[in-house]
Write a protein that holds these residues in place. Structure first.
Motif, PDB file in Angstrom:
ATOM      1  N   GLN A   1      -2.427  -5.533   7.336  1.00  0.00           N
ATOM      2  CA  GLN A   1      -2.099  -5.486   8.774  1.00  0.00           C
ATOM      3  C   GLN A   1      -2.925  -4.430   9.497  1.00  0.00           C
ATOM      4  N   ALA A   2      -3.027  -3.251   8.850  1.00  0.00           N
ATOM      5  CA  ALA A   2      -3.784  -2.161   9.482  1.00  0.00           C
ATOM      6  C   ALA A   2      -5.240  -2.577   9.652  1.00  0.00           C
ATOM      7  N   ALA A   3      -5.777  -3.261   8.649  1.00  0.00           N
ATOM      8  CA  ALA A   3      -7.157  -3.728   8.751  1.00  0.00           C
ATOM      9  C   ALA A   3      -7.287  -4.720   9.897  1.00  0.00           C
ATOM     10  N   LYS A   4      -6.258  -5.573  10.043  1.00  0.00           N
ATOM     11  CA  LYS A   4      -6.274  -6.558  11.119  1.00  0.00           C
ATOM     12  C   LYS A   4      -6.186  -5.863  12.483  1.00  0.00           C
TER      13      LYS A   4
ATOM     14  N   PHE B   1       0.035   3.182  14.263  1.00  0.00           N
ATOM     15  CA  PHE B   1      -0.856   4.233  13.770  1.00  0.00           C
ATOM     16  C   PHE B   1      -2.251   3.670  13.479  1.00  0.00           C
ATOM     17  N   ALA B   2      -2.280   2.451  12.932  1.00  0.00           N
ATOM     18  CA  ALA B   2      -3.579   1.820  12.664  1.00  0.00           C
ATOM     19  C   ALA B   2      -4.299   1.551  13.976  1.00  0.00           C
ATOM     20  N   GLY B   3      -3.533   1.141  14.996  1.00  0.00           N
ATOM     21  CA  GLY B   3      -4.134   0.904  16.306  1.00  0.00           C
ATOM     22  C   GLY B   3      -4.746   2.182  16.861  1.00  0.00           C
TER      23      GLY B   3
ATOM     24  N   GLY C   1      -5.653  -5.637   0.149  1.00  0.00           N
ATOM     25  CA  GLY C   1      -4.921  -4.453   0.608  1.00  0.00           C
ATOM     26  C   GLY C   1      -4.944  -3.295  -0.379  1.00  0.00           C
ATOM     27  N   PHE C   2      -5.401  -3.526  -1.617  1.00  0.00           N
ATOM     28  CA  PHE C   2      -5.447  -2.436  -2.595  1.00  0.00           C
ATOM     29  C   PHE C   2      -6.828  -1.793  -2.699  1.00  0.00           C
ATOM     30  N   ALA C   3      -7.801  -2.302  -1.959  1.00  0.00           N
ATOM     31  CA  ALA C   3      -9.191  -1.878  -2.163  1.00  0.00           C
ATOM     32  C   ALA C   3      -9.527  -0.584  -1.424  1.00  0.00           C
ATOM     33  N   TYR C   4      -8.619   0.404  -1.511  1.00  0.00           N
ATOM     34  CA  TYR C   4      -8.819   1.651  -0.768  1.00  0.00           C
ATOM     35  C   TYR C   4      -8.496   2.858  -1.636  1.00  0.00           C
ATOM     36  N   PRO C   5      -9.030   4.029  -1.266  1.00  0.00           N
ATOM     37  CA  PRO C   5      -8.639   5.266  -1.959  1.00  0.00           C
ATOM     38  C   PRO C   5      -7.171   5.596  -1.655  1.00  0.00           C
ATOM     39  N   THR C   6      -6.665   6.631  -2.295  1.00  0.00           N
ATOM     40  CA  THR C   6      -5.226   6.943  -2.177  1.00  0.00           C
ATOM     41  C   THR C   6      -4.995   8.340  -1.609  1.00  0.00           C
TER      42      THR C   6
ATOM     43  N   ASP D   1     -11.100   2.239   7.849  1.00  0.00           N
ATOM     44  CA  ASP D   1     -11.029   3.246   6.780  1.00  0.00           C
ATOM     45  C   ASP D   1      -9.583   3.599   6.501  1.00  0.00           C
ATOM     46  N   LEU D   2      -9.066   3.050   5.408  1.00  0.00           N
ATOM     47  CA  LEU D   2      -7.655   3.254   5.069  1.00  0.00           C
ATOM     48  C   LEU D   2      -7.528   4.040   3.775  1.00  0.00           C
ATOM     49  N   LEU D   3      -6.415   4.762   3.658  1.00  0.00           N
ATOM     50  CA  LEU D   3      -6.003   5.356   2.399  1.00  0.00           C
ATOM     51  C   LEU D   3      -4.588   4.879   2.113  1.00  0.00           C
ATOM     52  N   LEU D   4      -4.264   4.704   0.830  1.00  0.00           N
ATOM     53  CA  LEU D   4      -2.953   4.193   0.458  1.00  0.00           C
ATOM     54  C   LEU D   4      -2.103   5.326  -0.098  1.00  0.00           C
ATOM     55  N   GLN D   5      -0.878   5.467   0.427  1.00  0.00           N
ATOM     56  CA  GLN D   5       0.040   6.445  -0.157  1.00  0.00           C
ATOM     57  C   GLN D   5       0.931   5.707  -1.143  1.00  0.00           C
ATOM     58  N   PRO D   6       0.835   6.047  -2.443  1.00  0.00           N
ATOM     59  CA  PRO D   6       1.606   5.285  -3.428  1.00  0.00           C
ATOM     60  C   PRO D   6       3.099   5.506  -3.231  1.00  0.00           C
ATOM     61  N   PRO D   7       3.903   4.434  -3.201  1.00  0.00           N
ATOM     62  CA  PRO D   7       5.344   4.625  -3.102  1.00  0.00           C
ATOM     63  C   PRO D   7       5.897   5.204  -4.396  1.00  0.00           C
TER      64      PRO D   7
END
Lengths: 448, 113
Positions: free
Chosen positions: A219-222, A192-194, A258-263, A227-233
């Motif tokens: 990994q997604a950044a790599k 999905f990141a790709g 890896g935490f430096a993104y909005p959610t 531009d990532l958003l994090l879905q909290p588990p």
């Protein structure tokens, strides 16, 4: 941010040369730490100092934009954990889930038109639907049509995807509109990141726990997705609450890149509590399944409250507001433009059973007593404001009712308003306005 | 001693109470004994005062069903108070009480029921 004044001071040459305009290096360091100065003003700063300060001043949470054009939403870039520390920077985007399967293709356009046209004004803010979310399970064809229709109306889009292939098919045509890809929970982040990297769009990352979430984001950044958003588990709200808090705390403390993104938060039908929790505690983008005003009005209002800048009071636009349907003989009342004052006074007046005119005077958002003691609610200023609002032209009598706490301006206001004018001091508490209008106005005011 | 920070209802000063309570709790945890007391929030009365909680759909069509809206209004007032550290929350509607209790059971298993 990040560094204290003393930490910054240690990075400076400590020559007290004054070339920066400050008397000492320590004074300059304090200004730097508070973000009020730029290191460029120090001609002797070492490269180490530049690197350390540069890293510390990069925002701890990345800003991410979804959509394009005037309705695009920008989230992230927050710098604090508690709103009273500064203010919450970017209010969360509330996306409404569109049922592309249940709606006939020719109903989707009108439905989106209706959503795009919602405008509810409250205390200087206009509430509206920030964007739409679509779900691949509704069918690739249906979603592709709905995505095109949303993009055409400028509405930001999130796709609750199932497969990278399906997401690609749905979003290819609208990629310039920067839709958000939301993979299914616990999906492998890389494909999905790709896809997001290839389309140049933002993407959500999920994980079974916080550790795997941060890893997946890295990994997604790599894989090229910036531009990532994090879905909290989390299986239940307390767990989601804890993880939203830990993500924010970890981002601010720069625990892991890896935490430096909005959610991002998915809110299923009927889960009002989850949406309210997310808005209060650090969710940046929410996809909300419910459509009704009974869900959205409280959520919009909650967002307005939590994201109000605590450094400046919420203000009403000055103006002459009708309470009920007043006519020329209705009472004229005046108050300040502090939104809480306005809300309390207007609520009482609307429930008073007697229509009235409420003049809201610009007091820079101060309440009655504060404004009066700061000289913003003097007789002269109130008179000027009433004239500017053409309030005298709207009524056939010459009586104005002022807040009881400002009774002391009565004489000055009468003089400033001119011959024939009379000022009635109202009650000190808004809750007494109803009885006041019934008793005092009915006898002393109406006939005058 | 129990502290009543004077609850502002949703849309009517909620943010003041919310931040005051966060600061009370932070100060208490930092050793300020005068603030190290349980906090009481009178949510129900304040939430149901709002016109947004009561106005019928017929008068404000975009506001949706008023009975569900009123309960949501009360929950959206109560939940931030709980998140900011409320120890006693006074509600009015039995359904918001039930929904909030169910939610609190997750944080405080002994409060389940």
């Amino acid at each position: 941010m990040g560094l204290t004044g003393l930490q910054v001071f240690k990075l400076l040459p400590n020559t007290n040369c004054k070339k920066c305009g400050q008397p000492t290096c320590l004074a300059f360091a304090m200004k730097l730490a508070a973000g009020k100065e730029s290191l460029d003003k120090c001609p002797d700063a070492s490269n180490d100092a530049r690197a350390a300060l540069g890293a510390a001043s990069a925002p701890p949470i990345r800003g991410v934009t979804i959509g394009s054009g005037p309705r695009a939403v920008a989230v992230g870039q927050d710098t604090v954990f508690f709103r009273h520390e500064k203010t919450f920077a970017k209010k969360p985007a509330l996306l409404r889930r569109l049922d592309a399967r249940g709606l006939a293709p020719d109903r989707i356009g009108p439905c989106l038109d209706e959503w795009a046209s919602i405008r509810i004004e409250r205390a200087g803010e206009v509430f509206g639907v920030d964007g739409v979310s679509l779900a691949e399970v509704d069918g690739v064809e249906a979603c592709r049509g709905a995505a095109a229709a949303a993009a055409q109306r400028g509405l930001p889009i999130a796709l609750l995807a199932e497969t990278p292939g399906g997401a690609a098919a749905i979003l290819e045509a609208v990629k310039a509109h920067r839709p958000l890809i939301v993979p299914p929970e616990r999906a492998n982040a890389v494909p999905f990141a790709g896809l997001a990297a290839k389309l140049g769009v933002p993407v959500v990352v999920t994980g079974e726990d916080l550790g795997s979430l941060a890893e997946a984001a890295a990994q997604a950044a790599k894989a090229g997705a910036a531009d990532l958003l994090l879905q909290p588990p989390g299986r239940d709200l307390p767990e989601i609450h804890r993880n939203l808090s830990l993500i924010r705390r970890s981002a601010l403390d720069r625990v892991h890149p890896g935490f430096a993104y909005p959610t991002f938060l998915r809110v299923e039908a009927g889960d009002f509590e989850k949406a309210a929790l997310g808005i209060t505690k650090f969710a940046s983008v929410l996809s909300i399944a419910d459509h009704g005003g009974e869900t959205w009005l409280p959520l919009w209002t909650l967002r307005q409250n939590i994201y109000t800048d605590p450094q400046k009071p919420l203000q009403m636009n000055p103006g002459l507001y009708p309470m009920g349907e007043p006519d020329a003989r209705s009472p004229l009342l005046v108050t300040t433009n502090f939104s809480l004052t306005y809300f309390i006074v207007s609520t009482e007046l609307e429930g008073a059973g007697m229509p009235s005119h409420l003049a809201v005077v610009d007091t820079e958002g101060m309440s009655v007593l504060t404004a009066w003691s700061a000289g913003k609610f003097s007789g002269e200023r109130v008179a000027k404001a009433l004239q500017a609002l053409s309030a005298p032209d709207r009524i056939s009598h010459k009586t104005v009712i002022i807040p009881g706490y400002a009774a002391v301006i009565s004489g000055e206001l009468e003089d400033a308003m001119g011959a024939g004018w009379r000022v009635l001091a109202g009650p000190q508490e808004a809750s007494d306005l109803g009885p006041f209008l019934r008793d005092v106005w009915a006898t002393a005011g109406a006939g005058a | 001693v129990i502290i009543d920070p004077l609850t502002g209802g949703l849309g009517y000063g909620l943010e003041y109470t919310y931040s005051v309570m966060e600061r009370i709790r932070l100060a208490a945890l930092a050793g300020e004994s005068m603030l190290a007391c349980p906090v009481l929030c009178l949510v129900g009365e304040e939430a149901w005062k709002a016109k947004e909680a009561k106005t019928p759909r017929a008068r404000e069509p975009t506001w949706g069903d008023e009975s569900a809206r009123g309960i949501n209004w009360e929950i959206a007032t109560a939940l931030p108070m709980v998140l900011a550290g409320a120890d006693i929350v006074v509600l009015r509607h039995p359904e918001s009480l039930a929904r909030l209790k169910k939610l609190l059971g997750g944080w405080f298993p002994e409060a389940r029921g």
